[in-house]
Design a protein around this motif. Structure first.
Motif, PDB file in Angstrom:
ATOM      1  N   GLN A 258      43.550  33.083  56.947  1.00 30.35           N
ATOM      2  CA  GLN A 258      42.716  32.935  58.135  1.00 30.35           C
ATOM      3  C   GLN A 258      42.929  31.629  58.885  1.00 30.35           C
ATOM      4  O   GLN A 258      42.438  31.484  60.007  1.00 30.35           O
ATOM      5  N   VAL A 259      43.612  30.653  58.271  1.00 28.41           N
ATOM      6  CA  VAL A 259      43.725  29.343  58.920  1.00 28.41           C
ATOM      7  C   VAL A 259      45.173  29.068  59.316  1.00 28.41           C
ATOM      8  O   VAL A 259      46.110  29.646  58.780  1.00 28.41           O
ATOM      9  N   GLY A 260      45.326  28.131  60.250  1.00 27.18           N
ATOM     10  CA  GLY A 260      46.643  27.797  60.771  1.00 27.18           C
ATOM     11  C   GLY A 260      47.008  28.692  61.935  1.00 27.18           C
ATOM     12  O   GLY A 260      46.528  29.824  62.052  1.00 27.18           O
TER      13      GLY A 260
ATOM     14  N   LYS B 256      48.769  31.750  60.630  1.00 24.88           N
ATOM     15  CA  LYS B 256      47.963  32.490  59.653  1.00 24.88           C
ATOM     16  C   LYS B 256      48.832  33.142  58.567  1.00 24.88           C
ATOM     17  O   LYS B 256      48.782  34.344  58.328  1.00 24.88           O
TER      18      LYS B 256
ATOM     19  N   VAL C  52      50.530  27.257  55.507  1.00 28.01           N
ATOM     20  CA  VAL C  52      49.872  28.080  56.531  1.00 28.01           C
ATOM     21  C   VAL C  52      50.798  28.445  57.680  1.00 28.01           C
ATOM     22  O   VAL C  52      50.506  29.367  58.455  1.00 28.01           O
TER      23      VAL C  52
ATOM     24  N   GLY D  21      46.564  24.968  53.754  1.00 24.44           N
ATOM     25  CA  GLY D  21      45.353  25.728  53.516  1.00 24.44           C
ATOM     26  C   GLY D  21      44.751  25.434  52.162  1.00 24.44           C
ATOM     27  O   GLY D  21      45.447  25.049  51.225  1.00 24.44           O
TER      28      GLY D  21
ATOM     29  N   GLU E  62      35.154  30.089  52.075  1.00 23.06           N
ATOM     30  CA  GLU E  62      35.746  30.031  53.403  1.00 23.06           C
ATOM     31  C   GLU E  62      37.026  29.201  53.331  1.00 23.06           C
ATOM     32  O   GLU E  62      37.066  28.145  52.692  1.00 23.06           O
ATOM     33  N   GLN E  63      38.060  29.682  53.961  1.00 22.85           N
ATOM     34  CA  GLN E  63      39.333  28.968  53.943  1.00 22.85           C
ATOM     35  C   GLN E  63      39.253  27.698  54.804  1.00 22.85           C
ATOM     36  O   GLN E  63      38.614  27.684  55.844  1.00 22.85           O
ATOM     37  N   LYS E  64      39.929  26.674  54.333  1.00 20.06           N
ATOM     38  CA  LYS E  64      39.855  25.366  54.970  1.00 20.06           C
ATOM     39  C   LYS E  64      41.252  24.896  55.348  1.00 20.06           C
ATOM     40  O   LYS E  64      42.199  25.072  54.576  1.00 20.06           O
ATOM     41  N   TYR E  65      41.378  24.322  56.519  1.00 25.18           N
ATOM     42  CA  TYR E  65      42.639  23.721  56.965  1.00 25.18           C
ATOM     43  C   TYR E  65      42.553  22.220  56.740  1.00 25.18           C
ATOM     44  O   TYR E  65      41.649  21.553  57.248  1.00 25.18           O
TER      45      TYR E  65
END
Length: 313
Positions: free
Chosen positions: A63-65, A68, A89, A97, A109-112
């Motif tokens: 979900q991040v970047g 993705k 990511v 990620g 929750e995914q984190k960048y």
């Protein structure tokens, strides 16, 4: 009296069982294709034959970047009994990620994490790894980045102008992080680091990414410090083929290093009892179809049972 002894026997049996440590299994986190669909998992009881979980479908969608992706997923089981994962990511971004899970099924929750945002010319953040250091009670996250012009002596050694060195940050909570610093530079293009520790020595498995002239093999560097003074690399521990994405585990009394024979589209492995003399055991291992490199780690068998029971869509 007989009833008393029977109850006492049952009590002692239960007490002994409470002291038994739960059986562990081997798990392997990996990606397929370009990492578009996310995290894949496989399991093994012997470290040789690996079976895909969830019908070889993804457990977690990236979900991040900007791109993705979820390439190079590195998973470890921390002392907090949670699984911690970092991954690549994107092909061309300044961060990585991160997510955590109690069971590899339900994820945070995914984190960048923008680990190279302070470097305006940084091209990438590839192949991140996370390792828990029990000596300092902290996690180290490390990865490879190309910064054009930073290491001119090897500027033309890589593919498409990539000229990597390893960088790192440390954290205790994945909320605050130390300043990014250089982890490994021994005058060559290096990527795909992974850490192990034995007898007070840190063992850094790495890929010599030199393209001109071609190296593309796995080597070892060591240090008595977590984030400094790693040695020059050993001679290659892999054979006459291109290898990347090493990940290591000790099985019984021997170290096994898995890696991606990426030009041959299959996984390989080498084994050693002393970290010096290595035997290629690639013909004895079996991985799920489409496996790209990732991380081997141990987990309680109860975790595997839950993974096998769930079928995610």
């Amino acid at each position: 009296m007989k009833k008393f002894f029977l109850m006492a026997g049952v009590f002692l049996f239960l007490l002994a069982g409470c002291g038994q440590q739960e059986k562990e299994v081997y798990l392997f986190s990996f990606f397929q294709g370009n990492g578009e669909d996310g995290l894949h998992l496989a399991y093994s009881y012997d470290g040789l034959t690996w079976e895909a979980l969830n019908n070889n479908q993804s457990f977690l969608t990236p979900q991040v970047g900007g791109d993705k992706l979820m390439r190079d997923p590195c998973v470890i089981l921390g002392p907090d009994k949670n699984f911690h994962m970092v991954w690549t990511v994107s092909w061309n971004e300044k961060g990585i990620g991160y997510a955590t899970s109690p069971d590899l099924i339900n994820w945070s929750e995914q984190k960048y994490i923008p680990v190279m945002k302070h470097e305006p010319d940084a091209r990438n953040c590839w192949a991140p790894e996370v390792f828990y250091d029990d000596s300092s009670s902290q996690y180290i996250i490390f990865w490879s980045t190309t910064i054009p012009g930073r290491f001119p002596e090897t500027e033309s050694s890589g593919d498409n102008g990539y000229n990597h060195r390893m960088y790192y940050t440390t954290t205790t909570d994945f909320v605050t992080f130390s300043e990014t610093s250089l982890l490994y530079d021994r005058g060559f293009n290096v990527i795909d680091g992974t850490l192990a520790k034995e007898n007070g020595k840190y063992i850094l498995f790495l890929k010599d990414e030199t393209r001109n002239p071609p190296k593309k093999n796995i080597r070892i560097a060591t240090s008595t410090e977590l984030a400094a003074n790693y040695s020059n690399p050993s001679e290659p521990i892999t054979g006459n083929y291109w290898a990347e994405g090493p990940t290591a585990v000790k099985i019984d009394d021997s170290w096994v290093v898995y890696f991606d024979k990426y030009t041959e589209h299959r996984m390989g492995a080498v084994r050693s009892a002393d970290l010096v003399n290595w035997n290629d055991i690639s013909e004895t291992i079996h991985f799920p179809e489409g496996t790209r490199h990732g991380t081997v780690f141990k987990a309680p068998e109860s975790v595997l049972k839950k993974l096998k029971a769930v079928q995610l869509k």
